[in-house]
Design a protein around this motif. Sequence first.
Motif, PDB file in Angstrom:
ATOM      1  N   TRP A  59      28.967 -39.103   6.967  1.00 33.23           N
ATOM      2  CA  TRP A  59      28.784 -39.626   5.600  1.00 33.23           C
ATOM      3  C   TRP A  59      27.310 -39.948   5.357  1.00 33.23           C
ATOM      4  N   TRP A  60      26.707 -40.612   6.340  1.00 36.89           N
ATOM      5  CA  TRP A  60      25.293 -41.012   6.205  1.00 36.89           C
ATOM      6  C   TRP A  60      24.389 -39.798   5.991  1.00 36.89           C
ATOM      7  N   SER A  61      24.724 -38.706   6.690  1.00 32.19           N
ATOM      8  CA  SER A  61      23.914 -37.483   6.575  1.00 32.19           C
ATOM      9  C   SER A  61      24.019 -36.857   5.186  1.00 32.19           C
ATOM     10  N   THR A  62      25.060 -37.252   4.427  1.00 34.95           N
ATOM     11  CA  THR A  62      25.138 -36.751   3.042  1.00 34.95           C
ATOM     12  C   THR A  62      24.403 -37.681   2.075  1.00 34.95           C
ATOM     13  N   GLN A  63      23.951 -38.823   2.571  1.00 38.98           N
ATOM     14  CA  GLN A  63      23.229 -39.780   1.725  1.00 38.98           C
ATOM     15  C   GLN A  63      21.722 -39.606   1.835  1.00 38.98           C
ATOM     16  N   MET A  64      21.254 -39.338   3.080  1.00 36.48           N
ATOM     17  CA  MET A  64      19.817 -39.288   3.354  1.00 36.48           C
ATOM     18  C   MET A  64      19.487 -37.986   4.083  1.00 36.48           C
ATOM     19  N   GLY A  65      18.258 -37.560   3.971  1.00 35.38           N
ATOM     20  CA  GLY A  65      17.812 -36.399   4.748  1.00 35.38           C
ATOM     21  C   GLY A  65      18.182 -35.074   4.101  1.00 35.38           C
TER      22      GLY A  65
END
Length: 279
Positions: A226-232
């Motif tokens: 999920w985090w990887s879809t928020q940042m980067g």
Amino acid sequence: MTAGNADQIALWNEDLGQRWVREQARLDASIAPFGAAALKAAAAKSGEVVLDIGCGCGDTSLLLAQAAAPGGRVLGVDVSAPMLARARARAKEAGLDTVRFEEGDASSATLGGPFDLLFSRFGVMFFDDPLKAFRHMRSAMKPTGRMAFVCWRGFAENAWATTPAAAAIRVLGAPKPGDPFAPGPFAFGDADRTRAILEGAGWRAVTLEAFDAPMVMGRDVADAAWWSTQMGPAGAMLREAGEHRREEVIAALVDALKPFAGPAGVALPGAVWIVSATA
Ligand SMILES: C[S@@+](CC[C@H](N)C(=O)[O-])C[C@H]1O[C@@H](n2cnc3c(N)ncnc32)[C@H](O)[C@@H]1O
């Protein structure tokens, strides 16, 4: 592309800045090891006057204010109004009245000073004209002043970015290749180019020291995906493709991130330069 830093200023005041405010505690925790290495190199002392460039939500400005006490003060400069609002609230909460925050483009704003120390945690890679920006910032330093900042090394060296990006590419296809030196997180990845910019702007005794640390992306694989879809980069690719592709991208991210899960969460290699110089 709009003139100067207008594109970046818009980004950091809109969606991206709002996400940094919303996820401030989590972001601070994940980049803390890199900031700590830069703070160690900076070695702020009691009584010093410190400039924190691209200070964002103020985490390092508060740490610098503590290090410069008693008698020191810190000015945090940033283009993002929402991030600065968070920084001011945190300083008030901490009861720190030796730190001040100003909204401005560090490449041209009146910075005041003169400063003993210029510091930045990932806040100096977003200038359209970095040579001009670093010349301008140097002009705010004492003749005896020094600088320490941390920036990412090249994209390819940072598995926390390449792993989610490769997963997103498997689902969405590769994005058009961009200019690797365009303003953005990896713009200072090339040591020779970064050194040439800083020396060209008049900074002396420039050193770039490689530092590696794990970047914690989540408490478990689902959280890290999920985090990887928020940042980067994976997040940027998903925003471009549209939310209807989310489930497929998440499935690919889960697969790609599984090998990095451990007792401390999902941690991927991060690679930075700790850059030091004198004014
Ligand atoms: C990756 S964030 C880092 C924030 C903060 N230093 C931290 O470590 O949490 C980059 C920061 O640089 C700021 N920034 C980008 N361009 C800038 C400019 N021209 N002048 C001042 N700040 C800028 C952004 O608004 C953002 O807060």
